[in-house]
Design a protein around this motif. Sequence first.
Motif, mmCIF file in Angstrom:
data_model
loop_
_atom_site.group_PDB
_atom_site.id
_atom_site.type_symbol
_atom_site.label_atom_id
_atom_site.label_comp_id
_atom_site.label_asym_id
_atom_site.label_seq_id
_atom_site.Cartn_x
_atom_site.Cartn_y
_atom_site.Cartn_z
ATOM 1 N N GLU A 194 0.831 -1.205 0.000
ATOM 2 C CA GLU A 194 0.000 0.000 0.000
ATOM 3 C C GLU A 194 0.866 1.255 0.000
ATOM 4 O O GLU A 194 0.557 2.242 -0.677
ATOM 5 N N ALA A 195 1.953 1.224 0.769
ATOM 6 C CA ALA A 195 2.873 2.368 0.785
ATOM 7 C C ALA A 195 3.533 2.551 -0.575
ATOM 8 O O ALA A 195 3.674 3.684 -1.065
ATOM 9 N N PHE A 196 3.929 1.454 -1.212
ATOM 10 C CA PHE A 196 4.525 1.552 -2.542
ATOM 11 C C PHE A 196 3.529 2.119 -3.547
ATOM 12 O O PHE A 196 3.884 2.972 -4.363
ATOM 13 N N ALA A 214 6.690 3.399 3.563
ATOM 14 C CA ALA A 214 7.356 2.159 3.154
ATOM 15 C C ALA A 214 8.438 1.796 4.169
ATOM 16 O O ALA A 214 8.579 0.625 4.543
ATOM 17 N N TYR A 215 9.194 2.797 4.617
ATOM 18 C CA TYR A 215 10.218 2.559 5.643
ATOM 19 C C TYR A 215 9.565 1.986 6.901
ATOM 20 O O TYR A 215 10.024 0.972 7.450
ATOM 21 N N GLU A 216 8.503 2.642 7.364
ATOM 22 C CA GLU A 216 7.845 2.214 8.590
ATOM 23 C C GLU A 216 7.227 0.829 8.446
ATOM 24 O O GLU A 216 7.273 0.014 9.380
ATOM 25 N N ALA A 217 6.640 0.550 7.293
ATOM 26 C CA ALA A 217 6.002 -0.758 7.081
ATOM 27 C C ALA A 217 7.044 -1.871 7.096
ATOM 28 O O ALA A 217 6.810 -2.948 7.662
ATOM 29 N N MET A 218 8.190 -1.633 6.480
ATOM 30 C CA MET A 218 9.237 -2.655 6.484
ATOM 31 C C MET A 218 9.824 -2.818 7.882
ATOM 32 O O MET A 218 10.068 -3.952 8.333
ATOM 33 N N TYR A 219 10.027 -1.707 8.584
ATOM 34 C CA TYR A 219 10.559 -1.788 9.949
ATOM 35 C C TYR A 219 9.600 -2.578 10.837
ATOM 36 O O TYR A 219 10.015 -3.449 11.611
#
Length: 228
Positions: A198-200, A208-213
């Motif tokens: 969704e961030a992408f 995207a940074y926060e979702a991956m973290y």
Amino acid sequence: MAVTTARGEKGSFMRPSSIAQSIHEQIYERIMSLEIPPGARITIDGLARELDVSQTPVREALTRLEREGLVRKAHMIGYSAAPQLTRKEFEDLYKFRLMLEPESARQACLRLTPETLARIEAAAADMEEGEPPVDRNSRYSRFARSDAHLHDEILKVADNDIVRQAINDQHVHLHIFRLMFHSRVTQEALEEHERLLEAFRAGDAEAAYEAMYDHISRSRSRLTAAFE
């Protein structure tokens, strides 16, 4: 302890080009599901007899599994399944991932094109669909490999070859999925990947940074139970 494995029907016909791949998948699935326990010896002749093939495709499969970090070869001893991660190795691996992968997700988002986004989405879809699984072992094992593929597609788009090589050299996903054979690991990972997608799609690099973290942190929490 020596371990051998058998799969499929004895004497079933396979095209020569598919034999090595089939043998590799069968051994891989048993290592991932811990049917071949960490540290257990794996004998080429025993596998060849039980799988009803020559030693050549077995040797090729074990060589490939050694490159993937799932099998080790010792002089005068032969092959064995790689040992399980220790608690310290596990913690170090996740600290390593948290330093590199969230920033890689941010960089990937900044570099996305319609074509690269489609590639990432295809990799994510393969985790939910993919080939029909033969059984629970194959479903879990394929999920582990598909997960590695999705994360690698993101690293490709981030376009830092040093970071990508460093992560791939650790065979991260194969080792962490081998810690715990459980459906919760797969279902929650799918939900976290969707937030990343969704961030992408929104072109939101910070999200995207926060979702991956968040995904990596939650993965660490899920798998910590393997050491309890």
